[in-house]
Design an enzyme around this catalytic site. Structure first.
Site, PDB file in Angstrom:
ATOM      1  CE  LYS A   4      -3.964  -2.170   0.404  1.00 48.71           C
ATOM      2  NZ  LYS A   4      -4.911  -2.204  -0.727  1.00 48.71           N
ATOM      3  CG  ASP A  30      -4.195  -0.843  -3.882  1.00 50.16           C
ATOM      4  OD1 ASP A  30      -4.709   0.211  -4.324  1.00 50.16           O
ATOM      5  OD2 ASP A  30      -4.867  -1.806  -3.469  1.00 50.16           O
ATOM      6  CD  GLU A  75      -5.073  -2.858  -6.708  1.00 53.30           C
ATOM      7  OE1 GLU A  75      -4.179  -3.683  -7.002  1.00 53.30           O
ATOM      8  OE2 GLU A  75      -5.910  -3.072  -5.825  1.00 53.30           O
ATOM      9  CD  GLU A 115      -9.819  -2.422  -4.619  1.00 51.80           C
ATOM     10  OE1 GLU A 115      -8.673  -2.733  -4.981  1.00 51.80           O
ATOM     11  OE2 GLU A 115     -10.144  -2.293  -3.440  1.00 51.80           O
ATOM     12  CG  ASP A 134     -14.728  -7.794  -5.452  1.00 51.31           C
ATOM     13  OD1 ASP A 134     -15.761  -8.480  -5.330  1.00 51.31           O
ATOM     14  OD2 ASP A 134     -13.964  -7.538  -4.508  1.00 51.31           O
ATOM     15  CG  HIS A 167     -10.489  -6.346  -4.971  1.00 53.79           C
ATOM     16  ND1 HIS A 167     -11.630  -6.273  -4.205  1.00 53.79           N
ATOM     17  CD2 HIS A 167      -9.482  -5.859  -4.213  1.00 53.79           C
ATOM     18  CE1 HIS A 167     -11.329  -5.737  -3.033  1.00 53.79           C
ATOM     19  NE2 HIS A 167     -10.036  -5.488  -2.998  1.00 53.79           N
TER      20      HIS A 167
END
Ligand SMILES: [Mg+2]
Length: 375
Positions: free
Chosen positions: A166, A195, A221, A247, A270, A297
């Protein structure tokens, strides 16, 4: 074969570890699990999830509104059932709660159909491959220095050849420092995915990504809020890195808009959020028709079937602390070994819940004690 009963239950499950990204901290996973019984004696199970908000509404949409309409339907009529549910709910929104509530029904129906055909679900859906590479996905925005490196190193030791971390700190230099340290740890041959969880404006994203690109990023992402398609188009014009997202999209129409706007490289639909396999397969084929890979996702226990069914499956996400096995909810563990995911061999999706473990987390009436997720 006819549907004789549909019943959904809500489970609120605490995370086993601290999970934080640039915009939220997960304090509760919510799972809505739906069981569909048939007059052929075949039972199917499907599920959907939230990050702690709205699970009881989804349970009620299924139990009070959709189930009575569907009793007596033939499980083979997945398209008819999906469309019936979608049109009944459409005045409340095209996707979101609408598709989250359709998903467990659709997934349970596919479980029934694959059991009836006596094949693993991915074979019923298309059967393109028998395994798929996976990446270790850390919800680790709060980690720096040695704890971050130790966490990423665990993935390497478990055999993953791709890892995600992250980013999206207030200070861009902190992101650069964290990413540089992880790249140094993993060396040049492991894929590094980032992400940002929709943290930035498109202008921010252009600037931030240019600072991170020297570290050989496999994909970036959700750099920008998912509702901003032109923002993603602008970013892609300057980016050398692939942009992954999906997602936070809920319908094939949203994916079509992104693809038409040349605003996405890697499609991350997702499975529960888009309404289950019926809709996910359409999105995967839409992506395939535009030469785009899919990397769904979360929900690896379902995603592995989708990825192994289609030619454009890229890679599976194994979320740290987010698998049903890690949460202790399965009768038999389902885990990724040596960085490669293999779908369960048994007929259907092959996932069997531990009813006793689940019972401890069931919420029968109203939900209380909700903790906001946004940080
Ligand atoms: Mg993400």
């Amino acid at each position: 074969m006819r549907i004789t009963s549909i019943e959904s239950k809500l489970y609120r499950v605490p995370p086993t570890i601290h999970l934080q990204d640039s915009i939220q901290r997960i304090s509760t996973w919510e799972w809505v699990i739906t069981t569909i019984e048939t007059d052929a004696g075949i039972t199917g199970t499907g599920w959907t999830y939230t990050l702690g908000m709205g699970g009881s509404a989804i349970r009620e949409i299924i139990n009070s509104y959709l189930a009575p309409i569907l009793i007596g339907s033939d499980p083979h009529d997945v398209e008819r059932i999906w469309n019936r549910c979608w049109h009944e709910l459409h005045a409340n929104g095209s996707g979101g709660f609408t598709t989250l509530a359709i998903a467990p029904i659709d997934i349970a129906l596919y479980d029934i159909l694959a059991k009836k055909a006596d094949v693993p679900l991915y074979k019923l859906l298309g059967g393109f491959r028998d395994s798929i590479p996976a990446y270790g996905s850390g919800i680790n925005m709060h980690l720096d220095g040695d704890p971050l490196l130790e966490h990423m190193n665990e993935y390497i030791e478990r055999g993953f050849r791709a890892v995600k971390m992250k980013i999206g700190r207030e200070n861009p230099e902190e992101d650069v420092e964290r990413v540089a340290s992880v790249r140094k740890l993993i060396g040049p041959n492991i894929k590094l995915l980032l992400d940002a969880n929709q943290k930035w404006t498109s202008g921010d994203a252009v600037r931030r990504l240019s600072m991170l690109e020297p570290y050989d990023i496999f994909w970036l992402e959700e750099p920008i809020i998912a509702d901003d398609i032109p923002g993603h188009s602008r970013l892609r014009q300057s980016a050398k890195t692939s942009i992954a997202l999906g997602e936070t999209l809920f319908t094939r129409y949203q994916f079509a808009d992104y693809i038409r706007a040349d605003a996405v490289d890697i499609v991350q639909a997702d499975l529960p959020r888009v309404g289950g396999f019926t809709e996910w397969m359409k999105i995967a084929k839409l992506a395939e028709s535009h030469h785009l890979p899919v990397a769904p996702h979360f929900c690896m226990e379902l995603s592995v079937h989708g990825l192994c069914a289609v030619p454009n499956g890229l890679i599976l996400e194994d979320v740290q602390g987010g698998s049903l096995t890690e949460l202790g909810l399965l009768a038999e563990p389902y885990v990724v070994r040596d960085g490669v995911a293999v779908p369960p061999e048994r007929a259907g999706h092959g996932i069997v819940f531990d009813e006793k473990a689940l019972a401890a987390y069931e919420v029968k009436g109203s939900v209380t004690g909700v903790v906001p997720t946004r940080v």
